[in-house]
Write a protein that holds these residues in place. Structure first.
Motif, PDB file in Angstrom:
ATOM      1  N   GLU A  31       0.809  -1.399   0.058  1.00  0.00           N
ATOM      2  CA  GLU A  31       0.107  -0.159   0.350  1.00  0.00           C
ATOM      3  C   GLU A  31       0.764   1.428  -0.040  1.00  0.00           C
ATOM      4  N   ASP A  77      -3.873  -6.009  -5.424  1.00  0.00           N
ATOM      5  CA  ASP A  77      -5.160  -5.728  -5.303  1.00  0.00           C
ATOM      6  C   ASP A  77      -5.246  -4.625  -6.639  1.00  0.00           C
ATOM      7  N   SER A  78      -6.205  -5.005  -7.825  1.00  0.00           N
ATOM      8  CA  SER A  78      -6.381  -4.200  -8.752  1.00  0.00           C
ATOM      9  C   SER A  78      -6.845  -2.514  -8.442  1.00  0.00           C
ATOM     10  N   ARG A  79      -7.368  -2.383  -7.051  1.00  0.00           N
ATOM     11  CA  ARG A  79      -7.713  -0.963  -6.651  1.00  0.00           C
ATOM     12  C   ARG A  79      -6.199  -0.356  -6.715  1.00  0.00           C
ATOM     13  N   THR A  82      -5.263   0.333 -10.361  1.00  0.00           N
ATOM     14  CA  THR A  82      -6.213   1.297 -11.236  1.00  0.00           C
ATOM     15  C   THR A  82      -5.998   3.027 -10.580  1.00  0.00           C
ATOM     16  N   GLU A  83      -5.812   2.782  -9.474  1.00  0.00           N
ATOM     17  CA  GLU A  83      -5.551   4.269  -8.905  1.00  0.00           C
ATOM     18  C   GLU A  83      -4.274   4.761  -9.219  1.00  0.00           C
ATOM     19  N   LYS A 113     -10.378  -8.715 -11.765  1.00  0.00           N
ATOM     20  CA  LYS A 113      -9.363  -7.743 -11.900  1.00  0.00           C
ATOM     21  C   LYS A 113      -9.128  -7.317 -13.225  1.00  0.00           C
ATOM     22  N   GLU A 116     -11.758  -4.737 -14.112  1.00  0.00           N
ATOM     23  CA  GLU A 116     -11.129  -3.301 -13.524  1.00  0.00           C
ATOM     24  C   GLU A 116     -10.216  -2.735 -14.253  1.00  0.00           C
ATOM     25  N   ALA A 120     -10.300   0.638 -16.257  1.00  0.00           N
ATOM     26  CA  ALA A 120      -9.581   1.854 -16.018  1.00  0.00           C
ATOM     27  C   ALA A 120      -8.755   2.476 -17.045  1.00  0.00           C
TER      28      ALA A 120
END
Ligand code: SF4
Length: 400
Positions: A31, A77-79, A82-83, A113, A116, A120
């Motif tokens: 993260e 994590d794809s988040r 993509t962020e 994934k 997403e 994105a």
């Protein structure tokens, strides 16, 4: 001016025994890493605002490209992915027709994934299949088997990716040309548009190096490996793939624009520990140290980054200047990069950029390699011959 951006995800689920790319298997700080990467994206964008690229062959392709490589970008994590992509797209004002690639490992992709990624903006995916032979995959220490690889290809295709690339490794002990051809057939029938074929090489510091360096005869004999290399290229061509570079082949319209930007001496920005970039006259890198990257990106200021892209070293920092290129260096880099491509060195382009004839600057080297049958001149291009492909590194190093 087209923008080319490389993002390095330095995390893998497990280290493959032949691989010397920078990645770590401890992802406890993932993260924080992605937060730091977002900060670096903003820093680069602010640092280059006033800068005009001084690289010679920039913008031959003219399209923006973004490439998420690794490591294993499909692991987080794809988040997080993509962020970061969202930040890159908006900060660099990337054009809507950009080529945006993500590398993925068959063992870590799933439907959610992939959906997403597509939403994105990713429009190209490069799958690290390496082989469809379970024995070869076992030798390579991969996490997936052939069934898992085929499921991943079909998942990617069903999710809606049209531009699919797959990697193959050749020259693995126990692998045969017939087996490689079967894999290529399967890729072709499954809608794979781009195939990268890498010859297995022994890289110092890897478990494979320790295992095979002293008993090199356990690897594939060099003559057999070369036969496999040429046989693979010829087979790809017979199916309609254009072998446009030493290791890359694509159906018409599916060449990798991002990789082509490297061979065209384009400027590219790098984000992430273990990545390399090229801004203006500076080739630069990030140390192979995720923790240092996070710490340094947390404290870096816009001014630091601006000074850095002007060539100023920041003491004990993750970012380091690898080389400041002179005009001479840039001329020497052209054969080093362009001889990888099937088109070769474009002599008119070289003259347009440097105002001198390539064959005047490098007269002796060109002459001796043509005499040895390793280089050939075709109209206003200069490229490797078939035998030149077997000595590509030696020919390219002649020019450095
Ligand atoms: S998954 Fe790819 S980057 Fe990671 S260790 Fe294996 S070959 Fe290297």
């Amino acid at each position: 001016m087209a923008r080319h951006i490389y993002v390095h995800n330095p995390f893998c689920a497990r280290k493959c025994p032949y691989c010397d790319f920078y990645s770590v298997t401890d992802s406890s700080c993932i993260e924080e890493f992605y937060k730091a990467a977002i900060k670096e994206t903003k820093m680069i964008a602010s640092a280059i605002t006033d800068k005009t690229a001084s690289n010679p062959l920039t913008d031959i392709d003219g399209k923006d490209t973004i490439y998420f490589g690794g490591g294993t970008p499909s692991l987080p994590d794809s988040r997080l992915i993509t962020e970061l992509l969202k930040e890159v797209l908006s900060t660099f004002n990337i054009a809507s027709d950009a080529e945006i690639t993500i590398e993925a490992n068959p063992s870590s992709v799933d439907e959610r994934k992939l959906t997403e990624y597509l939403q994105a903006g990713f429009n190209r995916i490069s799958l690290g299949v390496q082989s469809l032979d379970d024995e070869v995959l076992k030798t390579l220490g991969r996490l997936h088997d052939s069934k898992g690889a085929m499921e991943a290809i079909s998942l990617v295709s069903r999710a809606g990716f049209k531009n699919i690339s797959a990697d193959l490794i050749t020259g693995v002990p126990g692998e045969t040309l017939e087996g490689v051809k079967r894999d290529i057939d399967t890729f072709f029938q499954s809608g794979v548009k781009h195939i990268s074929t890498y010859s297995l090489s022994l890289e110092e510091g890897t478990p494979f190096y320790v295992k095979y360096n002293k008993t090199i005869e356990d690897l594939m004999p060099p003559d057999t490996e070369r036969e496999m290399y040429h046989g693979t290229r010829e087979y790809l061509q017979s199916l309609g793939y254009e072998t446009y570079e030493i290791s890359n082949s694509a159906l018409p319209g599916y060449r990798s624009l991002h990789n082509s930007s490297y061979w065209n001496s384009c400027e590219y920005f790098a984000i992430g520990a273990g990545s390399y970039g090229f801004i203006g006259d500076i080739r630069y890198g990030h140390r192979n140290d995720v923790a240092a990257y996070i710490k340094d990106m947390n404290s870096i200021t816009e001014k630091d980054y601006k000074d850095f892209v002007e060539g100023k070293t920041i003491d004990s920092h993750s970012l380091y200047v690898e080389e400041v290129l002179s005009r001479d260096d840039k001329m020497r880099e052209v054969p080093f990069l362009r001889l990888r491509t099937t088109e070769g060195i474009l002599l008119d382009e070289f003259y347009k950029v440097f105002g001198v004839e390539f064959e005047d600057v490098f007269a002796d080297i060109v002459k001796s390699n043509i005499e040895k049958g390793l280089l050939e001149r075709k109209q206003r291009t200069l490229r490797l011959t078939r035998s030149g492909l077997d000595f590509a590194n030696a020919v390219m190093e002649d020019f450095l």
